[in-house]
Design a protein around this motif. Structure first.
Motif, mmCIF file in Angstrom:
data_model
loop_
_atom_site.group_PDB
_atom_site.id
_atom_site.type_symbol
_atom_site.label_atom_id
_atom_site.label_comp_id
_atom_site.label_asym_id
_atom_site.label_seq_id
_atom_site.Cartn_x
_atom_site.Cartn_y
_atom_site.Cartn_z
ATOM 1 N N LEU A 68 16.147 75.183 73.807
ATOM 2 C CA LEU A 68 15.831 76.606 74.020
ATOM 3 C C LEU A 68 17.005 77.510 73.668
ATOM 4 O O LEU A 68 16.810 78.696 73.417
ATOM 5 C CB LEU A 68 15.398 76.848 75.469
ATOM 6 N N SER A 69 18.208 76.942 73.629
ATOM 7 C CA SER A 69 19.358 77.763 73.253
ATOM 8 C C SER A 69 19.213 78.282 71.821
ATOM 9 O O SER A 69 19.734 79.356 71.491
ATOM 10 C CB SER A 69 20.660 76.983 73.411
ATOM 11 N N PHE A 70 18.461 77.551 70.983
ATOM 12 C CA PHE A 70 18.237 78.005 69.613
ATOM 13 C C PHE A 70 17.288 79.199 69.558
ATOM 14 O O PHE A 70 17.156 79.849 68.520
ATOM 15 C CB PHE A 70 17.713 76.866 68.736
ATOM 16 N N LEU A 71 16.636 79.496 70.656
ATOM 17 C CA LEU A 71 15.810 80.690 70.793
ATOM 18 C C LEU A 71 16.555 81.766 71.574
ATOM 19 O O LEU A 71 16.521 82.946 71.215
ATOM 20 C CB LEU A 71 14.495 80.347 71.489
ATOM 21 N N LEU A 72 17.258 81.360 72.619
ATOM 22 C CA LEU A 72 17.956 82.323 73.470
ATOM 23 C C LEU A 72 19.122 83.008 72.762
ATOM 24 O O LEU A 72 19.313 84.219 72.910
ATOM 25 C CB LEU A 72 18.467 81.644 74.743
ATOM 26 N N VAL A 73 19.914 82.250 72.017
ATOM 27 C CA VAL A 73 21.087 82.852 71.369
ATOM 28 C C VAL A 73 20.678 83.941 70.376
ATOM 29 O O VAL A 73 21.201 85.059 70.443
ATOM 30 C CB VAL A 73 21.995 81.781 70.723
ATOM 31 N N PRO A 74 19.731 83.692 69.465
ATOM 32 C CA PRO A 74 19.308 84.793 68.591
ATOM 33 C C PRO A 74 18.694 85.964 69.366
ATOM 34 O O PRO A 74 18.914 87.128 69.022
ATOM 35 C CB PRO A 74 18.274 84.160 67.660
ATOM 36 N N ALA A 75 17.933 85.660 70.422
ATOM 37 C CA ALA A 75 17.330 86.740 71.218
ATOM 38 C C ALA A 75 18.418 87.589 71.875
ATOM 39 O O ALA A 75 18.347 88.827 71.860
ATOM 40 C CB ALA A 75 16.388 86.169 72.272
ATOM 41 N N PHE A 76 19.441 86.949 72.432
ATOM 42 C CA PHE A 76 20.544 87.699 73.050
ATOM 43 C C PHE A 76 21.334 88.461 71.985
ATOM 44 O O PHE A 76 21.786 89.581 72.229
ATOM 45 C CB PHE A 76 21.457 86.763 73.823
ATOM 46 N N GLN A 88 11.666 84.244 60.309
ATOM 47 C CA GLN A 88 11.716 82.786 60.298
ATOM 48 C C GLN A 88 12.446 82.249 61.540
ATOM 49 O O GLN A 88 12.112 81.176 62.050
ATOM 50 C CB GLN A 88 12.437 82.264 59.042
ATOM 51 N N THR A 89 13.442 82.997 62.005
ATOM 52 C CA THR A 89 14.183 82.578 63.195
ATOM 53 C C THR A 89 13.278 82.610 64.414
ATOM 54 O O THR A 89 13.297 81.695 65.242
ATOM 55 C CB THR A 89 15.417 83.472 63.404
ATOM 56 N N TRP A 90 12.473 83.675 64.543
ATOM 57 C CA TRP A 90 11.540 83.775 65.675
ATOM 58 C C TRP A 90 10.478 82.675 65.606
ATOM 59 O O TRP A 90 10.151 82.063 66.616
ATOM 60 C CB TRP A 90 10.867 85.142 65.715
ATOM 61 N N VAL A 91 9.970 82.411 64.395
ATOM 62 C CA VAL A 91 8.961 81.370 64.241
ATOM 63 C C VAL A 91 9.571 80.004 64.581
ATOM 64 O O VAL A 91 8.976 79.201 65.317
ATOM 65 C CB VAL A 91 8.358 81.373 62.816
ATOM 66 N N GLY A 92 10.752 79.741 64.058
ATOM 67 C CA GLY A 92 11.433 78.481 64.370
ATOM 68 C C GLY A 92 11.690 78.336 65.863
ATOM 69 O O GLY A 92 11.513 77.254 66.435
ATOM 70 N N GLY A 93 12.088 79.430 66.507
ATOM 71 C CA GLY A 93 12.290 79.404 67.951
ATOM 72 C C GLY A 93 11.004 79.109 68.696
ATOM 73 O O GLY A 93 11.000 78.378 69.692
ATOM 74 N N GLY A 94 9.904 79.655 68.201
ATOM 75 C CA GLY A 94 8.603 79.377 68.810
ATOM 76 C C GLY A 94 8.220 77.916 68.678
ATOM 77 O O GLY A 94 7.668 77.317 69.610
ATOM 78 N N VAL A 95 8.531 77.325 67.527
ATOM 79 C CA VAL A 95 8.254 75.898 67.317
ATOM 80 C C VAL A 95 9.098 75.061 68.285
ATOM 81 O O VAL A 95 8.604 74.100 68.887
ATOM 82 C CB VAL A 95 8.517 75.498 65.844
ATOM 83 N N ILE A 96 10.350 75.435 68.444
ATOM 84 C CA ILE A 96 11.218 74.724 69.387
ATOM 85 C C ILE A 96 10.680 74.861 70.808
ATOM 86 O O ILE A 96 10.628 73.885 71.564
ATOM 87 C CB ILE A 96 12.672 75.234 69.293
ATOM 88 N N LEU A 97 10.235 76.068 71.166
ATOM 89 C CA LEU A 97 9.657 76.291 72.489
ATOM 90 C C LEU A 97 8.447 75.387 72.701
ATOM 91 O O LEU A 97 8.297 74.755 73.756
ATOM 92 C CB LEU A 97 9.271 77.756 72.665
ATOM 93 N N LEU A 98 7.607 75.297 71.700
ATOM 94 C CA LEU A 98 6.441 74.413 71.781
ATOM 95 C C LEU A 98 6.889 72.964 71.960
ATOM 96 O O LEU A 98 6.315 72.214 72.758
ATOM 97 C CB LEU A 98 5.567 74.562 70.531
#
Length: 110
Positions: A68-76, A88-98
């Protein structure tokens, strides 16, 4: 505790980014910047908290959450530093979340 650890790690990364604009290898004294010291403290505290997590939760269950850090760091970075984030970063983060959701489903190891 896992989510607090990840939030602290993400905050530490944002602080490291801010500190990177203040430090210079040509000026070693610049490594005493308050931002860098705070970043190191936050990251160190997150590491200690991660150890507490691992003492209670199997690594095979806890570690997927680390993704989830791969989603949180870009979001922060977007929220606090106003950095543009590519779709693409948001989509990739969504895939990681899934993936984290899938990894945490089912029978938990005993």
């Amino acid at each position: 505790m896992i989510l607090v650890t990840l939030a602290m790690l993400a905050c530490g990364q944002v602080l490291f980014k801010q500190a990177s604009t203040q430090v210079s290898f040509a000026r070693p004294a610049s490594f005493l910047s308050a931002t860098l010291i705070i970043a190191l403290f936050v990251y160190g505290a997150a590491t200690l908290l991660w150890l507490a997590v691992l003492s209670r939760v199997p690594l095979s269950l806890a570690f997927p959450f680390y993704g989830l850090s791969f989603l949180l760091v870009p979001a922060f970075a977007w929220w606090l530093l106003h950095e543009p984030i590519r779709p693409q970063t948001w989509v990739g983060g969504g895939v990681i979340l899934l993936g984290v959701v899938i990894a945490s489903l089912g029978d938990r190891p005993q």
